[in-house]
Write a protein that holds these residues in place. Structure first.
Motif, PDB file in Angstrom:
ATOM      1  N   ASP A 256       0.820  -1.199   0.000  1.00  0.00           N
ATOM      2  CA  ASP A 256       0.000   0.000   0.000  1.00  0.00           C
ATOM      3  C   ASP A 256       0.866   1.266   0.000  1.00  0.00           C
ATOM      4  OD1 ASP A 256      -2.218  -1.461  -0.030  1.00  0.00           O
ATOM      5  OD2 ASP A 256      -2.881  -1.024   2.026  1.00  0.00           O
TER       6      ASP A 256
ATOM      7  N   SER B  96       1.761   3.949  -3.092  1.00  0.00           N
ATOM      8  CA  SER B  96       1.034   5.136  -3.523  1.00  0.00           C
ATOM      9  C   SER B  96       1.350   6.351  -2.652  1.00  0.00           C
ATOM     10  CB  SER B  96      -0.467   4.855  -3.478  1.00  0.00           C
ATOM     11  OG  SER B  96      -0.827   4.536  -2.152  1.00  0.00           O
ATOM     12  N   THR B  97       2.150   6.171  -1.648  1.00  0.00           N
ATOM     13  CA  THR B  97       2.456   7.286  -0.752  1.00  0.00           C
ATOM     14  C   THR B  97       3.923   7.654  -0.881  1.00  0.00           C
ATOM     15  OG1 THR B  97       2.993   5.800   1.025  1.00  0.00           O
ATOM     16  CG2 THR B  97       0.725   6.561   0.916  1.00  0.00           C
TER      17      THR B  97
ATOM     18  N   GLU C 241      -8.703   2.909   7.454  1.00  0.00           N
ATOM     19  CA  GLU C 241      -7.555   3.413   6.711  1.00  0.00           C
ATOM     20  C   GLU C 241      -6.320   2.602   7.091  1.00  0.00           C
ATOM     21  OE1 GLU C 241      -7.498   7.571   6.652  1.00  0.00           O
ATOM     22  OE2 GLU C 241      -5.662   7.730   5.486  1.00  0.00           O
TER      23      GLU C 241
ATOM     24  N   VAL D 291      -0.535   8.370   6.898  1.00  0.00           N
ATOM     25  CA  VAL D 291      -1.911   8.364   7.426  1.00  0.00           C
ATOM     26  C   VAL D 291      -2.105   9.507   8.404  1.00  0.00           C
ATOM     27  CG1 VAL D 291      -3.572   7.056   8.799  1.00  0.00           C
ATOM     28  CG2 VAL D 291      -2.195   5.881   7.069  1.00  0.00           C
TER      29      VAL D 291
ATOM     30  N   ILE E 122      -1.713  12.976   6.032  1.00  0.00           N
ATOM     31  CA  ILE E 122      -2.783  13.208   5.060  1.00  0.00           C
ATOM     32  C   ILE E 122      -3.806  12.068   5.165  1.00  0.00           C
ATOM     33  CG2 ILE E 122      -3.278  13.775   2.635  1.00  0.00           C
ATOM     34  CD1 ILE E 122      -0.181  13.962   2.272  1.00  0.00           C
ATOM     35  N   PRO E 123      -4.596  12.076   6.220  1.00  0.00           N
ATOM     36  CA  PRO E 123      -5.560  10.988   6.381  1.00  0.00           C
ATOM     37  C   PRO E 123      -6.658  11.052   5.326  1.00  0.00           C
ATOM     38  CG  PRO E 123      -5.838  12.634   8.096  1.00  0.00           C
ATOM     39  CD  PRO E 123      -4.642  13.055   7.306  1.00  0.00           C
ATOM     40  N   GLN E 124      -7.054   9.892   4.882  1.00  0.00           N
ATOM     41  CA  GLN E 124      -8.088   9.831   3.841  1.00  0.00           C
ATOM     42  C   GLN E 124      -9.484   9.640   4.443  1.00  0.00           C
ATOM     43  OE1 GLN E 124      -7.086  10.267   0.545  1.00  0.00           O
ATOM     44  NE2 GLN E 124      -5.150  10.687   1.588  1.00  0.00           N
ATOM     45  N   SER E 125      -9.531   9.017   5.611  1.00  0.00           N
ATOM     46  CA  SER E 125     -10.838   8.729   6.198  1.00  0.00           C
ATOM     47  C   SER E 125     -11.231   9.831   7.174  1.00  0.00           C
ATOM     48  CB  SER E 125     -10.810   7.385   6.924  1.00  0.00           C
ATOM     49  OG  SER E 125      -9.921   7.466   8.011  1.00  0.00           O
TER      50      SER E 125
ATOM     51  N   ARG F 179      -8.962  11.752   9.976  1.00  0.00           N
ATOM     52  CA  ARG F 179      -8.776  13.213   9.826  1.00  0.00           C
ATOM     53  C   ARG F 179      -9.144  13.927  11.123  1.00  0.00           C
ATOM     54  NH1 ARG F 179     -10.559  12.776   4.560  1.00  0.00           N
ATOM     55  NH2 ARG F 179     -12.731  13.196   5.148  1.00  0.00           N
TER      56      ARG F 179
END
Lengths: 259, 235
Positions: A7, A10-11, A231, A238, A241-244, A248
């Protein structure tokens, strides 16, 4: 199948190179249900040797339950936990150790607590004595070795519990909020023990509510919400830049309450 | 009948005279009671620990039976042991009837359920705390039982004390299987019953005083030990 390291491709914070380290622990469709309530649902994870994984999430998200399932303290109602590719059993659990939020210490001296744990793991005689001394030194408790464990301070008790777990020479160490009720100095001492253990090759899985601790200790981070993975990815990614939404909220110091 | 105070004065005189017959009765009482309590602890501690720490088929039934047996009527136990040890009973050939051994057996039967049931409760509470840690460490069944018993040792002193209290005060069962034979099976409680019926109140009261003193002394000793343990934060 979620692979924490894959994973990371992508980061930007983690190398995109595939991780070739052995998969030590794997969960496949892991779930736990009781009285019709799904407390944990469809958890797919791969934990690689030598990694440091942090599990976060609100109360009741299933963090401690996930830890207990991975350690085999509770049997899953769905899915599997694999240890080195095989079903987790009593023998495999001997390669693991766990530190609980509230240290569980026997009503004996600090030294006797270590002696008991090492005796259970088959260590005897001079080697055991050597491991006990090493553990006491690592915890800074040599001068308190003969004191009843339960009269030690909270920080000392948790250090004792941590070095007791490490003295068993596990391949993986589970920690369930080990510093939840400790002051900064005691927290730092526990974190130091964790980092040293990891530097010696021990894989770490830690549950915490503390984003600072997650940042300091975590390489990978799993964020749980309502028993599901909300997430997952490199800890710094994470946290930054949290996505969920719940992650966040955590980063922003806000109270996330699901409607 | 003499006044109460005269009888009491005579009884105290007997105690401090260390009358040989009196000492023999006290000695046999202690021998029988302590032997029975020791055997009951040897059986009851591990039995209670197993019932408290493990889940197995029949565990609930075992708990019910142990709790029910705590209230065993002593004369019924005495009768059952008598039937077992009598000449026509299965253990008759051993020739144990009307011996101190028969009295120890009867008291052991009475005390073991008390020790086991109370031990189960103590260990169950401790296991709530230790269970996950033991599983995590991979502690085997035997080590679990030993560790739980060791860590509960000061609470188990109180359990043994409860058993001692039951045994030392016992009269119904031991008089049936012991027969209250002078210089053979005569213990404090049976002597008190006999001497009271004969009107020899000095001896009966002297034994009563000693019985109470022993009960107080044993309780004080155990409580002191336990208090020391609490101070050392082991309990």
């Amino acid at each position: 199948m979620r692979n924490l390291v894959q994973d990371t491709a992508s980061t930007p914070s983690i190398s995109a190179l595939p991780d070739t380290r052995e998969v030590l622990l794997e969960t496949r469709g892991l779930g736990f249900e009781t009285n019709g309530h799904h407390l944990l649902t469809d958890i797919d994870l791969q934990i690689r040797r030598g990694s440091r994984t942090v599990i976060m999430g609100p109360n009741g998200a299933g963090k401690s339950l996930l830890l207990r399932l991975m350690h085999g303290l509770i049997s899953p109602t769905h899915g599997d936990v694999l240890w080195r590719g095989h079903a987790l059993n009593k023998t495999a659990r001997k390669d693991q150790a766990m530190v609980f939020q509230r240290p569980v210490l026997l009503r004996r001296s600090a030294r006797a607590n270590l002696k008991f744990a090492l005796g259970v793991r088959g260590e005897k005689g001079g080697k055991r004595n050597g491991l006990i001394q090493k553990a006491l030194t690592a915890a800074g408790l040599s001068h308190l070795a003969n004191r009843p464990a339960r009269v030690l301070s909270g920080g000392e008790q948790q250090r004792l519990a941590t070095v007791r777990a490490l003295a068993c020479q596990p391949d993986i160490l589970f920690l369930d909020e080990p510093t939840a009720s400790l002051d900064p100095a005691s927290t730092a001492a526990i974190e130091q023990l964790i980092l040293e253990a990891n530097a010696n090759g021990i894989t770490i899985i830690l549950v915490t509510h503390d984003t600072g601790q997650a940042s300091r200790l975590g390489q990978e981070l799993i964020f749980l919400q309502d028993g599901e993975i909300a997430e997952i990815g490199p800890a710094h990614g994470v946290l930054k830049i949290p996505q969920s939404a719940p992650a966040r909220a955590l980063r922003d110091g806000q109270l996330f309450v699901k409607n | 009948m003499d006044s109460f105070w005269n009888v009491l004065a005579s009884a105290v005189g007997l105690v401090f005279a260390f009358d040989p017959d009196l000492m023999e009765i006290v000695g046999l009482s202690m021998q029988v009671t302590l032997s029975a309590v020791a055997i009951a602890c040897l059986i009851g501690f591990p039995l209670g620990a197993i019932a408290g720490a493990f889940r197995f088929p029949g565990r609930t039934l075992l708990s019910i039976v142990l709790n029910a047996l705590m209230g065993l009527p002593p004369v019924v136990v005495g009768l059952l042991v008598y039937l077992m040890l009598s000449a026509s009973g299965p253990l008759g050939p051993l020739g144990l009837l009307y011996t101190p051994t028969a009295m120890i057996i009867a008291q052991t039967v009475l005390v073991t359920p008390i020790v086991a049931a109370l031990t189960k409760q103590v260990v169950e509470d401790l296991y709530q705390e230790y269970g996950e840690q033991f599983t995590s460490l991979g502690v085997g069944p035997l080590d679990r039982v030993m560790a739980l018993l060791w860590d509960a040792r000061y609470s188990l002193l109180t359990v043994a004390l409860a058993g001692f209290g039951r045994a030392v005060a016992e009269v119904g069962a031991v008089i049936i299987v012991g027969g209250n034979i002078n210089h053979v099976t005569r213990v404090m409680t049976t002597t008190i019953a006999l001497e009271t019926s004969k009107g020899n109140l000095e001896l009966a009261l002297a034994l009563g005083v000693i019985l109470l003193a022993i009960a107080f002394a044993v309780n004080a000793l155990v409580m002191t030990l336990r208090a020391s343990a609490v101070r050392a934060a082991y309990a």
